[in-house]
Design an enzyme around this catalytic site. Structure first.
Site, short mmCIF file in Angstrom:
data_model
loop_
_atom_site.label_atom_id
_atom_site.label_comp_id
_atom_site.label_asym_id
_atom_site.label_seq_id
_atom_site.Cartn_x
_atom_site.Cartn_y
_atom_site.Cartn_z
N SER A 136 -12.26 -10.91 -45.63
CA SER A 136 -12.83 -9.75 -44.97
C SER A 136 -12.28 -8.47 -45.58
O SER A 136 -11.07 -8.30 -45.72
CB SER A 136 -12.49 -9.81 -43.48
N GLY A 137 -13.19 -7.59 -45.96
CA GLY A 137 -12.78 -6.31 -46.54
C GLY A 137 -12.61 -6.36 -48.04
O GLY A 137 -12.19 -5.36 -48.65
N THR A 141 -19.97 -7.28 -49.09
CA THR A 141 -21.20 -6.61 -48.69
C THR A 141 -21.53 -5.48 -49.66
O THR A 141 -22.68 -5.29 -50.06
CB THR A 141 -21.06 -6.08 -47.25
N ASN A 186 -11.44 -4.41 -41.72
CA ASN A 186 -12.53 -3.75 -42.43
C ASN A 186 -13.31 -2.89 -41.45
O ASN A 186 -13.71 -3.35 -40.38
CB ASN A 186 -13.45 -4.84 -43.04
N SER A 189 -17.05 -4.46 -41.09
CA SER A 189 -16.97 -5.90 -41.32
C SER A 189 -18.25 -6.61 -40.87
O SER A 189 -18.76 -6.36 -39.77
CB SER A 189 -15.78 -6.46 -40.55
N SER A 190 -18.76 -7.45 -41.76
CA SER A 190 -19.97 -8.20 -41.39
C SER A 190 -19.55 -9.28 -40.41
O SER A 190 -18.68 -10.08 -40.71
CB SER A 190 -20.58 -8.85 -42.63
N GLY A 406 -15.59 -14.26 -45.40
CA GLY A 406 -14.56 -14.95 -46.17
C GLY A 406 -13.59 -15.70 -45.27
O GLY A 406 -13.62 -15.59 -44.04
N GLU A 408 -10.65 -16.66 -43.15
CA GLU A 408 -9.98 -15.75 -42.21
C GLU A 408 -8.77 -16.42 -41.58
O GLU A 408 -8.87 -17.57 -41.12
CB GLU A 408 -10.93 -15.37 -41.07
N1 ATP Z 1 -17.03 -1.50 -55.23
C1 ATP Z 1 -16.51 -0.73 -54.28
N2 ATP Z 1 -16.30 0.56 -54.53
C2 ATP Z 1 -15.78 1.36 -53.58
N3 ATP Z 1 -15.43 0.93 -52.37
C3 ATP Z 1 -15.61 -0.36 -52.05
C4 ATP Z 1 -16.18 -1.26 -53.01
N4 ATP Z 1 -16.23 -2.47 -52.43
C5 ATP Z 1 -15.74 -2.31 -51.17
N5 ATP Z 1 -15.38 -1.07 -50.96
C6 ATP Z 1 -14.79 -0.52 -49.73
O1 ATP Z 1 -14.30 -1.59 -48.98
C7 ATP Z 1 -14.91 -1.66 -47.72
C8 ATP Z 1 -15.13 -3.09 -47.31
O2 ATP Z 1 -16.06 -3.69 -48.10
P1 ATP Z 1 -17.11 -4.72 -47.54
O3 ATP Z 1 -17.66 -4.28 -46.26
O4 ATP Z 1 -18.04 -4.98 -48.63
O5 ATP Z 1 -16.20 -5.97 -47.32
P2 ATP Z 1 -16.64 -7.43 -46.98
O6 ATP Z 1 -16.08 -8.28 -48.03
O7 ATP Z 1 -18.10 -7.47 -46.80
O8 ATP Z 1 -15.90 -7.71 -45.65
P3 ATP Z 1 -16.36 -8.55 -44.40
O9 ATP Z 1 -16.16 -9.95 -44.74
O10 ATP Z 1 -15.48 -8.07 -43.35
O11 ATP Z 1 -17.77 -8.20 -44.18
C9 ATP Z 1 -16.18 -0.90 -47.86
O12 ATP Z 1 -16.57 -0.34 -46.63
C10 ATP Z 1 -15.82 0.15 -48.88
O13 ATP Z 1 -15.20 1.24 -48.24
MG MG Z 2 -19.32 -7.76 -45.28
#
Ligand code: ATP
Ligand code: MG
Length: 1045
Positions: A136-137, A141, A186, A189-190, A406, A408
């Site tokens: 997560s984070g 996404t 996050n 977070s999805s 992911g 957790e």
């Molecule tokens: N390539 C990137 N460039 C800049 N910031 C990023 C990038 N990837 C992620 N982030 C930052 O990290 C945060 C978390 O990313 P994201 O929501 O994609 O995580 P996730 O893997 O989908 O987590 P979860 O499993 O909780 O959904 C985003 O809101 C953004 O602020």
């Molecule tokens: Mg996500």
């Protein structure tokens, strides 16, 4: 170069900037990049010299991360480290740089993976999927959004496709609003798993999409951990909606008003009662108000009508209201609702329940409503994204995007974590199947001898969870369904009984002393591939059952909200079959997902989170090492490197490096493997450095490839020059050929014209000759088609000839001979011409000359062809008089008086008797001719008395003026001689009007001597003029012959 980091990246080892050939600047850039390369490690972990060292691995990640190089490959797997800040690497220019470019020729990027998948789909006609994993984070996404954006920008588009692209992009904010929430890890977070298919038509344009959603974390609707929030949409609605809408929904603009937005889990409440309001409706990194606008717009783009939006929002509002329904405990143990403004029917429905039961029934209803509405939303989006063209939908290719929660591990892990971690086990299994296993299989397939690498196959854990009858899910289901007193604890006991002996399963009871210390009695531990997780069994049964009271369902069915009636169907009420438990549903949907993914070529994006504080530039090694471990990256690398660091298909390898060997450059005609073999031998590869498989070359050490790459870099400069030269040559040659061709064409064209003209002339000539001959043959016939040309021609030529040869003067008597047919016309023309000439001549003539000519005409009429000396007289002009006033005696003039003298000439008079010659003057006046001797008028002959004039035909000048005999005054005819006999006689003829009375005699002239006597003059021709009296008494005149007749 935009930034130094970019320079470094672009100059990296594997990557080659094809366009970077030639200029000094570019060479300098390359060199600086080469040294910089060492500083920022390698772009592909397989090129890491010390590939077995986790430290080196993490160091490489760290070095690159510090330079903002967040992407690194392990072969074709992309490792991405969340930068937690906006990097300038997602611009349109970046997209263009990656579009259609070979994976290894540009620096690692999510766009390179996207493009590679897209091109594989297009070229190999195989469906693709991009699997994005990480905790997560970690940025899953975000990565999936980057992929979508890349396709939206770089794929071909039409108007229709544009709508699809917009909808695909806009589905994200909507799903995130309803399915994402702020968690401790996050801010976005999805809270559901998402698999999205993007469909492309045969032209490669995105034409549709389909989303599968997995296991929404519904429990979040009714309570959240401290520091976390409910789903974004609740806050967005309260913060962003217009006053009027809030009023209609009965909401207030204050999140704290709503229990579901402030409530934290009871367990945490015990610890920290004072933070009852501790959930955080407002988060600095989130702007609910602006997000609301984005979502509202996205809903319209996707195709929601205003009514539908209102209905959707009223469901969200009603969930909030439902959360505010309060119960108070009563002695009887039943409950009643304390907020009287709340919905009355709930009270009735809940009344037989105690307070706790009522609350949980209410929460169950809220979760059910929210969960089903979310599913409805996904379906609605799917309808909007559906590829409408049924006919072509079979031909559509697909790229799948998996963004799923992911692995957790929390302090307290429950049913949700169990499901999520199980899902990650399955994905790891798939990863193993598709990469680690396939890597080893590749060596086998290529016939390369090699030592298999050991890796942990997590199938054993998957089986532990999902196996039929014996797996944890089966046991859980059994406990849920079995009659009797089943509880979370009995479930735990059953687990111990059934899977207690499993190597990856532990409970407090089964654990050794050390483990016991860190485990609760209500927990079981799974040894996941990624680490150990303790799961608290509390709530497992309820969550798995996911039951809702039948009467609540009934109420929902009769709702007037159209979305709710679709979510709660009446069939469900009558269906006697037990619904599948949550875990089983999840297991089945995962099995389907695996099937989907297996049918596609996968690309992997492994996301890593550098720190827990969501901070940019912070790289926590422990945290990263943990993720590197559970993502299996080292194993991935080990297998990839075990035998050979690098492999390329022969054609690709040869294509790239063929310029380095004279035998393979510019092309290799033989077998590919022989070409590659020749090439590497030329490059000096040692036998232990490489192996040749069936279709690929395997290179053992990265440095071998580096050396080759560098050689290629060098070579490119000379190649570029050569290319330039041949291109220039080719260009010139083409230009020259074009010119020559044009010249030849012009020539041919002109020659053609000339030849055609000649041919036509010849044809005409032949025709003419033929007609001419025919005409000639028929020339005596009357005019007919055969001869008309000829006749016309003859006429024409005659007229043309005449035109050229017309007489220029009156005296010119020449005239061309006309053809018979034109004789008459010729004669007419000739006359006309003469008349014209004469007329012209006359017009220019002066009166004196006219007078002269009149006299000459008279002379001509009288003497022409009659008198021998006439021709000699013609060129001599007649004069007005041969004697003027001075030559004539004044007495004579006096005697003449007023009588005007017209002509005077000296003459010789021959006596009538003796023919004695005497000099006299002959004067002509208007009425008479007078012979004068000195001052005496010797003889006047009135013209009326002048009978005629006789003259000889010879050249002599003698003439006789015959007078009438009756005239007594006359002394007979006068015999005179004039040196200008023609002139003199012409004057006489004109003055006396006796033109017709001039007789020209051949041999003799008779004349009267007066009184009836006659004299004779004989003329003969001789050599000289002689006038004498002959013996016979005649006057004999001999005259020389001047003109022969
Ligand atoms: N390539 C990137 N460039 C800049 N910031 C990023 C990038 N990837 C992620 N982030 C930052 O990290 C945060 C978390 O990313 P994201 O929501 O994609 O995580 P996730 O893997 O989908 O987590 P979860 O499993 O909780 O959904 C985003 O809101 C953004 O602020
Ligand atoms: Mg996500």
């Amino acid at each position: 170069c935009a930034s130094s980091a970019e320079c470094v990246d672009r100059g990296g080892v594997v990557m080659n900037n094809v366009s970077a050939v030639g200029s000094d600047w570019e060479r300098a850039m390359m060199e600086s990049a080469l040294t910089a390369r060492d500083r920022v490690g390698v772009q592909d972990f397989v090129l890491l010299e010390n590939h077995t060292s986790e430290v080196a691995f993490i160091e490489n990640l760290r070095k690159r991360f510090k330079e903002n190089l967040i992407y690194t490959y392990i072969g074709s797997v992309l490792v991405s480290v969340n930068p937690y800040k906006d990097l300038e690497i997602y611009t349109k220019q970046h997209m263009e740089r990656y579009r259609g470019v070979n994976f290894y020729e540009v620096s690692p990027h999510i766009y390179a993976v996207s493009d590679n998948a897209y091109r594989s789909m297009r070229s190999e006609k195989r469906d693709q999927c991009i699997l994005i994993s990480g905790e997560s984070g970690a940025g899953k996404t975000e990565a999936s959004k980057k992929v979508l954006q890349y396709y939206a920008v770089t794929c071909p588009a039409s108007e229709h496709v544009q709508t699809v692209k917009d909808r695909l992009l806009q589905s994200n904010p909507v799903l995130e609003a309803f399915g994402n929430a702020k968690t401790l890890r996050n801010d976005n977070s999805s809270r559901f798993g998402k698999y999205m298919d993007v469909q492309f038509d045969f032209k490669g344009a995105p034409v549709g999409g389909h989303i599968l959603n997995y296991l929404l974390e519904k429990s979040r609707v009714v309570h959240q951990s401290h520091g976390e929030r409910n789903f974004h949409i609740f806050y967005q609605l309260i913060e962003g909606a217009e006053d009027e809408l809030l009023r209609r929904l009965g909401l207030e603009r204050m999140a704290q008003q709503y229990q579901y937005l402030v409530k934290v889990r009871e367990r945490e409440l015990c610890v920290c009662v004072c933070v009852l309001q501790g959930s955080c409706p407002k988060v600095s990194s989130i702007n609910d108000r602006s997000d609301w606008k984005v979502v509202r717009k996205a809903l319209s783009v996707i195709g929601f009508s205003d009514d539908e939006v209102e209905e959707l929002l009223s469901i969200i509002a009603s969930v909030l209201h439902l959360g505010n329904v309060q119960y108070s405990g009563e002695d009887s143990g039943s409950s009643y609702i304390t907020t009287d403004t709340q919905i009355k029917y709930i009270a009735r429905l809940m009344s037989p329940l105690n307070q706790e039961q009522a609350s949980s029934a209410r929460d169950a209803l809220s979760k059910a409503i929210y969960g089903r509405t979310f599913t409805w939303l996904v379906n609605k989006i799917n309808t909007s994204l559906a590829f409408k063209d049924k006919f072509n939908s079979k031909n559509a290719s697909v790229i799948g995007l998996l963004d799923i929660y992911g692995f957790e591990v929390f302090q307290n892990n429950s049913f949700e974590q169990f499901c999520i971690n199980y899902c990650n086990e399955k994905l790891q299994q798939l990863f193993i199947e598709l990469t680690l296993k396939s890597e080893q299989e590749e060596y086998e397939a290529e016939g390369i001898t090699w030592e298999p690498v050991q890796y942990f196959n997590n199938k054993i854990i998957c089986d532990l969870v999902e196996e039929k009858f014996k797996g944890i899910i089966s046991i859980l289901d059994e406990e849920c369904l079995r009659p009797g007193d089943a509880s979370d604890i009995t479930f735990l006991v059953k687990l111990e009984d059934t899977v207690g002996g499993h190597a990856h399963f532990v409970t407090h009871k089964l654990a050794d002393g050390k483990t016991r210390k860190v485990m609760g009695r209500e927990e079981f531990r799974l040894l996941h591939y990624a680490g150990e997780v303790n799961y608290n069994v509390n709530g497992f049964l309820d969550k798995n059952n996911d039951l809702l009271f039948r009467n609540l369902k009934e109420v929902m069915c009769s709702s007037e909200n159209r979305i709710l009636t679709q979510c709660f169907s009446r069939e469900e009420l009558t269906d006697k079959k037990l619904p599948e438990t949550t875990a089983t549903q999840f297991k089945n949907s995962l099995a389907k997902l695996m099937e989907i993914l297996m049918s596609k070529d996968p690309s992997y994006v492994r996301c890593i989170k550098p720190n827990d504080a969501k901070q940019a530039g912070r790289f926590e090694e422990v945290l990263v090492r943990h993720q590197v471990k559970y993502l299996g990256l080292m194993e991935n690398l080990r297998v990839r490197r075990a035998g050979f660091a690098y492999r390329r298909r022969y054609e690709v390898f040869l294509q790239r490096y063929k310029s380095l060997c004279p035998d393979t450059w510019p092309s290799w005609d033989g077998r590919l493997v022989d070409g590659v073999s020749t090439l590497v031998k030329h490059l000096g590869y040692k036998p232990e450095e490489y192996k040749l498989g069936r279709t690929k070359i395997f290179i053992r050490f990265p440095k071998t490839l580096f050396a080759t790459e560098e050689a290629l870099e060098e070579r490119k400069h000379s190649l570029a020059t050569k290319l330039q030269a041949s291109w220039k040559g080719y260009n010139q040659k083409t230009k020259y050929r074009k010119l020559r061709l044009s010249a030849v064409q012009v020539q041919a064209w002109w020659k053609g014209i000339l030849a055609r003209r000649r041919a036509q002339r010849r044809r005409q000539a032949v025709d003419t000759i033929r007609r001419f001959i025919k005409g000639f043959m028929f020339r005596h016939h009357p005019r007919c088609p055969e001869n008309e040309y000829f006749l016309d021609y003859v006429r024409y030529t005659f007229l043309m000839k005449l035109h050229r040869a017309l007489p220029k003067t009156v005296l010119d008597k020449s005239w061309p001979t006309p053809p018979p047919a034109l004789t008459e016309a010729s004669e007419l023309l000739r006359k006309l011409c003469m008349q014209n000439l004469v007329w012209k001549y006359c017009k220019t003539i002066s009166p004196e000359w006219k007078h002269q000519l009149e006299q000459k005409v008279v002379a001509s009429e009288v003497f022409k062809d009659k008198k021998d000396n006439y021709p000699q007289s013609v060129p001599k002009l007649f004069v007005g008089t041969r004697l003027d006033g001075d030559d004539i005696n004044p007495k004579v003039l006096q005697a003449l008086g007023t009588e005007k003298m017209k002509y005077a000439v000296p003459v010789t008079k021959y006596d009538r008797k003796g023919f004695k010659a005497r000099a006299r003057q002959l004067l002509l006046t208007a009425s008479s001719a007078i012979i004068v001797e000195e001052a005496k008028l010797k003889q006047r002959i009135d013209y009326s008395a002048l009978k005629g004039v006789s003259v000889s035909s010879l050249s002599d000048g003698l003439f006789v003026l015959h007078v009438t005999c009756e005239d007594n005054k006359q002394k007979g005819d006068a015999v005179l001689q004039s040196d200008h006999v023609i002139e003199t006689l012409t004057k006489v003829a004109i003055c006396a009007d006796k033109i017709n009375n001039i007789n020209i005699n051949q041999s003799s002239i008779k004349f009267t001597l007066g009184q009836g006597k006659e004299g004779i003059i004989d003329f003969t021709s001789g050599s000289e003029l002689l006038v004498a009296k002959a013996k016979n008494g005649h006057l004999s005149v001999t005259a020389p012959r001047l003109n022969s007749r």
